[in-house]
Scaffold this active site. Structure first.
Site, PDB file in Angstrom:
ATOM      1  CG  HIS A   1      -2.115  -0.939   0.968  1.00 54.52           C
ATOM      2  ND1 HIS A   1      -2.108  -2.250   1.382  1.00 54.52           N
ATOM      3  CD2 HIS A   1      -3.280  -0.758   0.311  1.00 54.52           C
ATOM      4  CE1 HIS A   1      -3.245  -2.821   1.013  1.00 54.52           C
ATOM      5  NE2 HIS A   1      -3.970  -1.944   0.373  1.00 54.52           N
TER       6      HIS A   1
ATOM      7  NE  ARG B   1      -6.083   2.488  -2.734  1.00 54.38           N
ATOM      8  CZ  ARG B   1      -5.434   2.988  -3.783  1.00 54.38           C
ATOM      9  NH1 ARG B   1      -5.170   4.286  -3.822  1.00 54.38           N
ATOM     10  NH2 ARG B   1      -5.047   2.228  -4.781  1.00 54.38           N
TER      11      ARG B   1
ATOM     12  CD  GLU C   1     -11.173  -6.458  -2.603  1.00 53.65           C
ATOM     13  OE1 GLU C   1     -10.033  -5.992  -2.713  1.00 53.65           O
ATOM     14  OE2 GLU C   1     -12.042  -5.955  -1.873  1.00 53.65           O
TER      15      GLU C   1
ATOM     16  CG  ASN D   1      -3.286  -3.961  -6.517  1.00 55.01           C
ATOM     17  OD1 ASN D   1      -2.881  -4.165  -7.658  1.00 55.01           O
ATOM     18  ND2 ASN D   1      -3.358  -2.758  -6.001  1.00 55.01           N
ATOM     19  CG  ASP D   2      -6.544  -7.559  -1.887  1.00 57.12           C
ATOM     20  OD1 ASP D   2      -5.363  -7.836  -1.601  1.00 57.12           O
ATOM     21  OD2 ASP D   2      -7.256  -6.831  -1.182  1.00 57.12           O
TER      22      ASP D   2
ATOM     23  NE  ARG E   1      -1.402  -6.247  -2.015  1.00 52.38           N
ATOM     24  CZ  ARG E   1      -2.388  -5.365  -2.062  1.00 52.38           C
ATOM     25  NH1 ARG E   1      -3.628  -5.755  -1.887  1.00 52.38           N
ATOM     26  NH2 ARG E   1      -2.151  -4.105  -2.332  1.00 52.38           N
TER      27      ARG E   1
ATOM     28  CB  CYS F   1      -9.953   0.457  -8.632  1.00 53.52           C
ATOM     29  SG  CYS F   1     -10.617  -0.862  -7.597  1.00 53.52           S
TER      30      CYS F   1
END
Length: 579
Positions: free
Chosen positions: A192, A299, A434, A457-458, A468, A505
């Site tokens: 992040h 977010r 996700e 990403n997830d 990750r 996203c």
């Protein structure tokens, strides 16, 4: 000093040259309250901390007056006034005497109470003073420990931050006027911290490892966020070479900016919506002028992480309203609280878990502590009266979770209507895809939700079963994995079948190599770091939708991520970007 070249992971591009600011913070907030058996000793410690804090602030005021002017110095003078305020310092002494608390505990309790009072005020200026109260509290706390550390708020001149790690809440405090870039010992491309560095447009190199310890405060540094390089005490000729590289980057950036005002349309008319990911309302200011047609991901967790206590409905409402107004009628997709995993909130007192990414996080936490979700939905819906707001629930893994969240949403709408509070009755409500289980049920979800947003990403993490954050298995982490591509296709096909729309996203949306694939799959909305917007608009322009659809058919027949990358690279070489 000899020149020393360190190799890390480039996560946010840009060449930056500047002095090192070695960040060594004191992190003792959120500790459990502690008692003392010697109140006199604690009073002495508290008084010593106050004296040290006053000396520190007075020196900073002088420095600020010289370098930054009266206005900035005034903020620091205001912090000095808190130390002399009868409602601030004496209550700490009282807690030590009457409740036998340690100095640290007394400071933390009073700071939390006073900051909360400021945050509850209607006046914007007074609410902002809560941050000053906490900063004074941190300064007092740092005086109580042997290693006093330093704070990001101490930075008042251009520097490159050197840190063991930067938490997401650290990163959102960075003042872009003074932070040229940062380097860290740990971290990777999908952390992040990396995502936020991209979002803020700050050059960053992570994962330098133990060699980071070779960097001293004040060392001259060159960082290259594209190549992942950090050069300590560079020679004269090295500096000149990187100044040339920096000038070339600036020239390329200026050329790309020409695409900002253009729509992202293929040669045969397939149009995609280009949106931006943000973490704070301030990041939405000016986005329409940078080519963003929407905020595809707000977010909200960073609003919670930058506070020492749970933000109330009013504070949240003001933040969401500010983002909605800044986008001037363009859509703002607000994600409800996505906390857990590598993002913590000390004031929630969440239990430690063996596998936090698989545990009590995101919508799971909010459906358990429904008061959090109700408060946030009230704030978001109220903000919808000031712009085109949409709501998105994170980490939905099954229909029951979606339906529970939707039921709470409908209930909140009913509350606001009964109270006569204005909101947009037609707010779109969707879910993040996700988790593989959600992607596999996309056809079912598409009958009920208004939209999907794919968080790659997830999705990669959960599909390939790869942490990750774990550098040892990072070679497995790839959004071009054939299984991930198939899941993305399944989601987009389902939304098309039911007349809904799908956005993305995750990092994949900002990768120009992925553009032909995403066009061929029919992705409607692409949300990314603002700095990537002109790059992606350039990547889309000059492509043909039909050719990209044919490419997808070819890719679906491939077995590995490497083969897919090779196919995309070959396709791109035959279809160069628009000049």
């Amino acid at each position: 000093m000899p020149e020393n070249r360190l190799q890390g992971i480039g996560v946010s591009k840009g060449v930056r040259i500047g002095r090192a600011f070695v960040y060594n913070p004191v992190r003792i907030s959120g500790q459990a309250e502690q008692k003392t058996g010697d109140a006199a000793q604690e009073l002495n410690r508290l008084q010593g901390a106050k004296t040290g804090c006053m000396t520190e602030l007075e020196a900073l005021v002088e420095r600020a007056l010289t370098m930054l002017g009266e206005e900035k110095a005034g903020i620091l003078k205001g912090q000095i006034s808190f130390l002399n305020d009868p409602a601030f310092y004496p209550p700490m002494e009282k807690l030590i005497l009457e409740e036998q608390l340690t100095a640290e505990t007394a400071i933390q309790r009073v700071v939390t109470q006073v900051a909360g009072i400021f945050e509850s005020m209607a006046n914007d200026y007074m609410r902002e003073r809560a941050a000053d109260v906490r900063d004074v509290g941190n300064r007092l706390l740092s005086q109580l420990v042997e290693n006093k550390g330093n704070r990001l708020s101490d930075i008042h001149e251009p520097v490159i931050i050197v840190a063991d790690d930067l938490t997401p809440s650290d990163t959102v405090q960075l003042d872009k006027r003074f932070v040229l870039g940062f380097v860290t010992r740990v971290g990777g491309k999908t952390s992040h911290t990396a995502i936020l560095a991209n979002s803020l447009g700050i050059a960053a190199v992570l994962g330098l490892g133990a060699e980071l310890e070779n960097i001293r405060h004040g060392d001259e540094l060159i960082i290259d966020g594209t190549a992942g390089e950090c050069i300590v005490n560079p020679q004269f000729k090295t500096v000149n070479a990187y100044l040339d590289k920096q000038a070339a980057e600036e020239k390329e950036l200026q050329a790309l900016l020409l695409y900002s005002d253009r729509p992202a349309v293929t040669l045969d008319g397939f149009r995609v919506e280009i949106a931006a990911n943000i973490g704070t309302p301030e990041e939405s200011v000016g986005l329409p002028d940078k080519g963003a047609e929407a905020v595809g991901l707000y977010r909200t967790e960073f609003l919670f992480m930058s506070s020492s206590e749970m933000p109330g409905e009013e504070l949240q409402y003001e933040a969401y309203k500010a983002a909605a107004e800044a986008m001037q009628g363009k859509p703002v997709v607000i994600r409800t609280l996505d906390i857990g995993g590598d993002k913590e909130l000390p004031y929630l007192d969440l239990p430690e878990e063996m596998n936090p990414f698989l545990g009590y996080r995101a919508i799971r936490l909010c459906l358990d502590r429904t008061e959090l979700l109700v408060t946030q939905l009230r704030a978001i819906l109220r903000a919808s009266a000031h712009g085109k707001v949409k709501i998105m629930f994170p980490m939905i893994s099954g229909m029951d979770e979606w339906r529970q969240a939707k039921t709470i949403y409908d209930s909140v709408k009913g509350q606001l209507a009964e109270e006569g509070i204005a909101f947009d009755d037609a707010v779109e409500v969707g879910i993040m895809i996700e988790v593989p289980s959600a992607a596999l049920l996309a056809e079912r979800f598409a009958k009920e939700v208004d939209f999907f947003s794919i968080g790659t990403n997830d999705l990669v993490q959960y599909t390939v079963a790869v942490d990750r954050m774990n550098e040892k298995v990072s070679y497995l982490y790839d959004y071009f994995h054939p299984s991930v591509i198939r899941l993305i296709k399944q989601v987009i096909d389902a939304s098309n079948q039911h007349g809904k729309w799908t956005g993305m996203c995750g990092s994949m949306a900002g990768d120009p190599l992925a553009a032909p694939l995403l066009i061929g799959l029919g992705l409607h909305e692409w949300s990314m770091a603002p700095s990537a917007i002109p790059v992606i608009k350039q990547a889309v322009t000059g492509l043909e939708h039909k050719a990209c659809q044919a490419l997808v058919e070819q890719i679906l027949d491939l077995d590995t991520a490497a083969e897919i990358r090779e196919a995309l690279t070959a396709f791109r070489s035959k279809h160069p970007v628009d000049a």
